[in-house]
Design a protein around this motif. Structure first.
Motif, PDB file in Angstrom:
ATOM      1  N   SER A 198      -2.239 -12.213  32.927  1.00  0.00           N
ATOM      2  CA  SER A 198      -1.968 -12.981  34.144  1.00  0.00           C
ATOM      3  C   SER A 198      -0.623 -13.666  34.025  1.00  0.00           C
ATOM      4  CB  SER A 198      -3.058 -14.024  34.387  1.00  0.00           C
ATOM      5  OG  SER A 198      -2.701 -14.864  35.484  1.00  0.00           O
ATOM      6  N   LYS A 199       0.206 -13.516  35.053  1.00  0.00           N
ATOM      7  CA  LYS A 199       1.469 -14.242  35.088  1.00  0.00           C
ATOM      8  C   LYS A 199       1.257 -15.710  35.460  1.00  0.00           C
ATOM      9  CE  LYS A 199       4.999 -10.735  35.876  1.00  0.00           C
ATOM     10  NZ  LYS A 199       6.139 -10.327  36.742  1.00  0.00           N
ATOM     11  N   GLU A 200       0.042 -16.024  35.898  1.00  0.00           N
ATOM     12  CA  GLU A 200      -0.277 -17.407  36.264  1.00  0.00           C
ATOM     13  C   GLU A 200      -1.389 -17.927  35.356  1.00  0.00           C
ATOM     14  OE1 GLU A 200       1.408 -19.274  38.425  1.00  0.00           O
ATOM     15  OE2 GLU A 200       2.800 -17.632  38.854  1.00  0.00           O
ATOM     16  N   ASN A 201      -2.543 -18.266  35.928  1.00  0.00           N
ATOM     17  CA  ASN A 201      -3.635 -18.888  35.178  1.00  0.00           C
ATOM     18  C   ASN A 201      -4.831 -17.947  35.076  1.00  0.00           C
ATOM     19  OD1 ASN A 201      -2.291 -21.596  35.119  1.00  0.00           O
ATOM     20  ND2 ASN A 201      -2.581 -21.420  37.330  1.00  0.00           N
ATOM     21  N   LEU A 202      -5.638 -18.164  34.046  1.00  0.00           N
ATOM     22  CA  LEU A 202      -6.886 -17.427  33.865  1.00  0.00           C
ATOM     23  C   LEU A 202      -8.008 -18.425  33.616  1.00  0.00           C
ATOM     24  CD1 LEU A 202      -8.650 -14.905  33.350  1.00  0.00           C
ATOM     25  CD2 LEU A 202      -7.845 -14.934  30.982  1.00  0.00           C
ATOM     26  N   VAL A 203      -9.072 -18.320  34.415  1.00  0.00           N
ATOM     27  CA  VAL A 203     -10.228 -19.198  34.272  1.00  0.00           C
ATOM     28  C   VAL A 203     -11.480 -18.331  34.176  1.00  0.00           C
ATOM     29  CG1 VAL A 203     -11.591 -21.069  35.266  1.00  0.00           C
ATOM     30  CG2 VAL A 203      -9.097 -21.020  35.603  1.00  0.00           C
ATOM     31  N   GLU A 207      -1.986 -21.567  32.301  1.00  0.00           N
ATOM     32  CA  GLU A 207      -3.185 -22.153  31.704  1.00  0.00           C
ATOM     33  C   GLU A 207      -4.301 -21.124  31.547  1.00  0.00           C
ATOM     34  OE1 GLU A 207      -3.027 -24.963  30.412  1.00  0.00           O
ATOM     35  OE2 GLU A 207      -1.151 -25.625  31.307  1.00  0.00           O
ATOM     36  N   PHE A 208      -5.012 -21.241  30.426  1.00  0.00           N
ATOM     37  CA  PHE A 208      -6.150 -20.375  30.106  1.00  0.00           C
ATOM     38  C   PHE A 208      -7.322 -21.279  29.803  1.00  0.00           C
ATOM     39  CE2 PHE A 208      -7.854 -17.219  26.669  1.00  0.00           C
ATOM     40  CZ  PHE A 208      -8.929 -16.924  27.480  1.00  0.00           C
ATOM     41  N   LEU A 209      -8.376 -21.200  30.642  1.00  0.00           N
ATOM     42  CA  LEU A 209      -9.545 -22.050  30.464  1.00  0.00           C
ATOM     43  C   LEU A 209     -10.804 -21.210  30.341  1.00  0.00           C
ATOM     44  CD1 LEU A 209      -7.435 -23.846  32.242  1.00  0.00           C
ATOM     45  CD2 LEU A 209      -9.399 -25.344  32.564  1.00  0.00           C
ATOM     46  N   ILE A 210     -11.645 -21.572  29.380  1.00  0.00           N
ATOM     47  CA  ILE A 210     -12.988 -20.997  29.266  1.00  0.00           C
ATOM     48  C   ILE A 210     -13.970 -22.146  29.497  1.00  0.00           C
ATOM     49  CG2 ILE A 210     -14.671 -19.853  27.789  1.00  0.00           C
ATOM     50  CD1 ILE A 210     -12.393 -18.468  26.355  1.00  0.00           C
ATOM     51  N   ASN A 211     -14.685 -22.086  30.602  1.00  0.00           N
ATOM     52  CA  ASN A 211     -15.583 -23.183  30.969  1.00  0.00           C
ATOM     53  C   ASN A 211     -17.038 -22.907  30.620  1.00  0.00           C
ATOM     54  OD1 ASN A 211     -13.507 -24.801  31.958  1.00  0.00           O
ATOM     55  ND2 ASN A 211     -13.596 -23.853  33.982  1.00  0.00           N
ATOM     56  N   SER A 212     -17.426 -21.652  30.637  1.00  0.00           N
ATOM     57  CA  SER A 212     -18.790 -21.279  30.240  1.00  0.00           C
ATOM     58  C   SER A 212     -18.850 -19.771  30.077  1.00  0.00           C
ATOM     59  CB  SER A 212     -19.819 -21.751  31.273  1.00  0.00           C
ATOM     60  OG  SER A 212     -19.631 -21.099  32.523  1.00  0.00           O
ATOM     61  N   GLY A 213     -19.901 -19.305  29.409  1.00  0.00           N
ATOM     62  CA  GLY A 213     -20.074 -17.878  29.191  1.00  0.00           C
ATOM     63  C   GLY A 213     -20.059 -17.530  27.710  1.00  0.00           C
ATOM     64  N   ASN A 214     -20.267 -16.262  27.432  1.00  0.00           N
ATOM     65  CA  ASN A 214     -20.199 -15.730  26.061  1.00  0.00           C
ATOM     66  C   ASN A 214     -18.997 -14.798  25.995  1.00  0.00           C
ATOM     67  OD1 ASN A 214     -22.763 -16.760  24.739  1.00  0.00           O
ATOM     68  ND2 ASN A 214     -23.605 -15.786  26.577  1.00  0.00           N
ATOM     69  N   ILE A 215     -17.946 -15.267  25.354  1.00  0.00           N
ATOM     70  CA  ILE A 215     -16.664 -14.566  25.389  1.00  0.00           C
ATOM     71  C   ILE A 215     -16.250 -14.179  23.977  1.00  0.00           C
ATOM     72  CG2 ILE A 215     -14.302 -14.636  26.249  1.00  0.00           C
ATOM     73  CD1 ILE A 215     -16.522 -15.255  28.363  1.00  0.00           C
ATOM     74  N   ILE A 216     -15.872 -12.917  23.803  1.00  0.00           N
ATOM     75  CA  ILE A 216     -15.322 -12.466  22.532  1.00  0.00           C
ATOM     76  C   ILE A 216     -14.182 -11.500  22.819  1.00  0.00           C
ATOM     77  CG2 ILE A 216     -17.084 -10.659  22.374  1.00  0.00           C
ATOM     78  CD1 ILE A 216     -16.836 -10.818  19.342  1.00  0.00           C
ATOM     79  N   GLY A 217     -13.101 -11.652  22.058  1.00  0.00           N
ATOM     80  CA  GLY A 217     -11.982 -10.740  22.180  1.00  0.00           C
ATOM     81  C   GLY A 217     -11.429 -10.429  20.807  1.00  0.00           C
ATOM     82  N   MET A 262      -2.532 -14.139  20.217  1.00  0.00           N
ATOM     83  CA  MET A 262      -3.490 -14.271  21.294  1.00  0.00           C
ATOM     84  C   MET A 262      -3.390 -15.670  21.881  1.00  0.00           C
ATOM     85  SD  MET A 262      -7.533 -13.171  21.285  1.00  0.00           S
ATOM     86  CE  MET A 262      -7.232 -11.785  20.200  1.00  0.00           C
ATOM     87  N   LYS A 263      -3.504 -15.761  23.189  1.00  0.00           N
ATOM     88  CA  LYS A 263      -3.386 -17.043  23.871  1.00  0.00           C
ATOM     89  C   LYS A 263      -4.548 -17.949  23.507  1.00  0.00           C
ATOM     90  CE  LYS A 263      -1.760 -19.784  27.240  1.00  0.00           C
ATOM     91  NZ  LYS A 263      -0.382 -20.299  27.360  1.00  0.00           N
ATOM     92  N   LEU A 264      -4.220 -19.176  23.081  1.00  0.00           N
ATOM     93  CA  LEU A 264      -5.245 -20.171  22.776  1.00  0.00           C
ATOM     94  C   LEU A 264      -5.607 -20.916  24.050  1.00  0.00           C
ATOM     95  CD1 LEU A 264      -6.833 -21.603  20.464  1.00  0.00           C
ATOM     96  CD2 LEU A 264      -4.956 -23.260  20.392  1.00  0.00           C
ATOM     97  N   PRO A 265      -6.874 -20.925  24.446  1.00  0.00           N
ATOM     98  CA  PRO A 265      -7.258 -21.626  25.669  1.00  0.00           C
ATOM     99  C   PRO A 265      -6.893 -23.110  25.636  1.00  0.00           C
ATOM    100  CG  PRO A 265      -8.999 -20.151  24.992  1.00  0.00           C
ATOM    101  CD  PRO A 265      -7.994 -20.168  23.875  1.00  0.00           C
TER     102      PRO A 265
END
Length: 324
Positions: free
Chosen positions: A164-169, A189-199, A205-208
């Protein structure tokens, strides 16, 4: 009695006035036009011959072109085609269980919209895989919001998973990204608000952001771990938090789940699980065996904030100008 009639007349007049205001025409460039606040909802059925319920969606050479804002309900299997978003208006892609394998390019390419929403419908399994000239499986010039309670598996076979050239939520879904380079490349900005995320990947790698509502752990390992290696993230009591299998060789890992709490954690590799993984993740299994993974001389990883990194910190390097 007379006062009741007067009151009734006043109420009727108010209803008529309000109705007129709600339906009033507006004037633009001396031409009268009616404001349309409705949101289009369009169905797209993938397959050998994709179809759409609205003529604004163009299909050419197996590619799908979305030319106006709205909600798009997408289902089915698609081979060697890209979904292009060419409108400047907001677009929502409702994934109702899709498999899109494109050996030629990206899978989703937002070229104009300032915001796209990818909603993973409840209890659906969705798979995206790229190839060819792709710089990212999902790429966007604007914000990306990924929502819902479905599952998404991304194979980034050429470069990155989500760009994303902008934000990822991210808010809600279960996502596994297996990338040759980075799972996530985010310019702002990169935000993880909920969910089960693995990469998993093999680059920076971008730090949220610390504004994320859910704890995140980012690892830069000194050694590469091989495809099919099994892992378990455990707490300080050795209780499993998240169990997964590597879908490709990797040396960077990002993981975020609701069960990552502040405190000490360990990663076990070469574990044995008595269940079968789905999309690379063991949802219910009894973990046995395994040995602790170390970075430097430490095999303990302490979570004390929303965003936590371990190993060499390579910086939040992004290359938005290199997006193809």
């Amino acid at each position: 009695m007379k006062s009741k009639k007067i009151l009734l007349i006043i109420i009727v007049v108010l209803i008529l006035v309000i109705g007129t205001l709600l339906l009033r025409p507006v004037f633009s460039n001396n031409n009268m036009e009616i404001i349309d606040n409705s949101v289009d909802e369009i169905d797209i059925s993938l397959g050998v011959n994709p179809t759409a319920s609205d003529s604004s969606v163009k299909i050419n050479n197996n590619n799908i072109y979305i030319n106006k804002g709205g909600i798009y309900n997408i289902s089915g299997i698609h081979i060697n085609g890209t979904i292009y978003i060419d409108t400047t208006n907001e677009v929502t892609l409702n994934f109702l269980g899709v498999t899109i394998v494109n050996e030629l390019n990206s899978v989703i390419d937002n070229r104009n919209s300032s915001k796209i929403i990818i909603n993973l419908a409840n209890n659906t399994n969705n798979i995206l895989s790229d190839g060819g000239t792709s710089s990212g499986v999902i790429k966007s010039v604007g914000d990306i919001f990924i929502e819902g309670r479905g599952k998404l598996l991304i194979y980034a076979n050429m470069n990155n998973g989500i760009e994303s050239k902008e934000n990822l939520v991210i808010d809600g879904p279960s996502i596994y990204i297996s990338a040759i380079k980075d799972a996530f490349v985010v310019n702002k900005e990169f935000l993880i608000n909920s969910g089960n995320i693995i990469g998993i990947g093999n680059n920076t790698m971008k730090l949220p952001n610390e504004l994320s509502k859910q704890n995140v752990m980012l690892f830069n390992f000194p050694d590469k771990y091989l495809e099919n290696t099994t892992f378990s993230l455990v707490d300080n009591s050795n209780e499993p938090i998240y169990n997964f299998v590597a879908l490709r060789d990797f040396n960077t890992l990002i993981i975020s789940t609701p069960n990552i709490k502040n405190g000490s954690h360990h990663i076990l590799r070469d574990i044995t699980c008595d269940g079968k993984p789905e999309n690379g993740v063991y949802s219910n299994c009894t973990v046995s065996g395994g040995e602790r993974v170390s970075i430097g001389i430490s095999d303990t990883f302490t979570v004390d904030s929303k965003s936590n990194w371990f190993g060499e910190f390579l910086g939040n390097i992004t290359n938005p100008d290199n997006f193809v």
